[in-house]
Design a protein around this motif. Structure first.
Motif, PDB file in Angstrom:
ATOM      1  N   THR A 171       0.821  -1.218   0.000  1.00  0.00           N
ATOM      2  CA  THR A 171       0.000   0.000   0.000  1.00  0.00           C
ATOM      3  C   THR A 171       0.848   1.259   0.000  1.00  0.00           C
ATOM      4  O   THR A 171       0.530   2.247  -0.674  1.00  0.00           O
ATOM      5  CB  THR A 171      -0.921   0.012   1.237  1.00  0.00           C
ATOM      6  N   GLU A 172       1.958   1.229   0.737  1.00  0.00           N
ATOM      7  CA  GLU A 172       2.823   2.409   0.829  1.00  0.00           C
ATOM      8  C   GLU A 172       3.412   2.764  -0.532  1.00  0.00           C
ATOM      9  O   GLU A 172       3.475   3.937  -0.915  1.00  0.00           O
ATOM     10  CB  GLU A 172       3.945   2.153   1.832  1.00  0.00           C
ATOM     11  N   LEU A 175       0.807   4.464  -2.638  1.00  0.00           N
ATOM     12  CA  LEU A 175       0.617   5.858  -2.227  1.00  0.00           C
ATOM     13  C   LEU A 175       1.750   6.739  -2.739  1.00  0.00           C
ATOM     14  O   LEU A 175       1.518   7.873  -3.176  1.00  0.00           O
ATOM     15  CB  LEU A 175       0.528   5.941  -0.697  1.00  0.00           C
TER      16      LEU A 175
END
Length: 298
Positions: A171-172, A175
């Motif tokens: 997820t990082e 982003l």
């Protein structure tokens, strides 16, 4: 001079694609960042199908070039051909030159710097009136076939490519990828108005005639007069409208203050100015007073 005008856009295309490649090679690949565009799609196929990035990019770019040629026409192909064939070569050369070079391991810093370089690179290419090819072409094709706005198509494809990379990214990373797209989009917007931003000045003063002459003689800028009426005094007069650079604005302030310290100035920034004296060469026309008086016929 004419030769320089023809060569300059080509130099911008080369510089733009090289800058784009530097952003990817120096900051995207070493830190494992994900991004949109052709590079992002290449990262996806490299991870799942084992296709090397330096092989995927030229094959995909050539395929998109022929797609654009077939649907968008010969004129589009001519403006894109240099980017299509130069970028893969530049990318491979940069990869070889900077192999093992790691400038930073900070993902946030890499994201921002990559976004700056990619946005600047695309901006230079567009300034030259060309396209970077690759994933720039499908949105143009959809616009031609279905009327979908190009900007919407670009964002949609970038988001889709980022989603594809979610299968092998956390997820990082996703982003960071979204942040990179936002950074290079902002930089691109700024790049597109570099050199074309000017300031528009409206001057209201009873000494409009003297100020107008000073602007034309001292600053070599054109002036437009339009009728105005004071809201309180109901006094009819003329206001001046002129467009100039920020550097010339300082000189204009001094000129106006010398003639009329009470003059009312309205200064606003304009994003683009086109026409005589800006995008076209200046032409000097005689004023009515300078024209020869008409001969009488007897």
């Amino acid at each position: 001079m004419k030769t320089l005008k023809k060569i300059f856009p080509l130099l911008l295309i080369v510089l733009g694609n090289t800058t784009y490649g530097l952003g990817v090679v120096l900051f995207v690949l070493p830190t494992g960042l994900i991004t949109g565009g052709t590079t992002g799609l290449g990262l996806f196929f490299s991870r799942f199908l084992g296709i090397p990035l330096n092989l995927f990019i030229p094959v995909f770019n050539v395929a998109m070039f022929f797609l654009g040629f077939a649907i968008l026409g010969k004129k589009f192909a001519l403006t894109t051909i240099l980017s299509t064939f130069y970028y893969p070569i530049a990318f491979q050369v940069l990869q070889t030159c900077f192999d093992g070079v790691i400038l930073t391991t900070d993902p946030m810093l890499s994201t921002v710097l990559a976004g700056l370089l990619i946005g600047a690179g695309i901006g230079l290419v567009i300034h030259a009136g060309a396209s970077t090819g690759g994933m720039d072409i499908p949105p143009l094709v959809f616009h031609r076939l279905f009327g979908l706005p190009v900007s919407v198509g670009l964002y949609a494809f970038d988001v889709l490519i980022l989603i594809l990379q979610m299968f092998f990214s956390n997820t990082e990373q996703v982003l960071y990828g979204i942040l990179m797209v936002l950074v290079y989009t902002v930089v691109l917007d700024k790049m597109l108005v570099i050199g074309s931003r000017q300031v528009q000045v409206q001057i209201i003063s009873p000494q409009y005639e003297k100020i107008s002459q000073a602007i034309q003689k001292e600053l070599d800028r054109g002036v437009t007069l339009f009728e105005v009426e004071g809201g309180h005094t109901r006094t009819e007069s003329y206001a001046l409208l002129t467009v100039l650079s920020k550097r010339e604005l300082i000189h204009l302030n001094h000129l106006t203050a010398e003639i009329d310290p009470d003059a009312f100035l309205i200064v606003s920034q304009v994003n683009e100015v086109r026409g005589r004296g800006f995008t076209l060469d200046k032409s000097y026309r005689k004023t009515p007073e300078e024209l020869p008086s008409p001969r009488r016929k007897f």
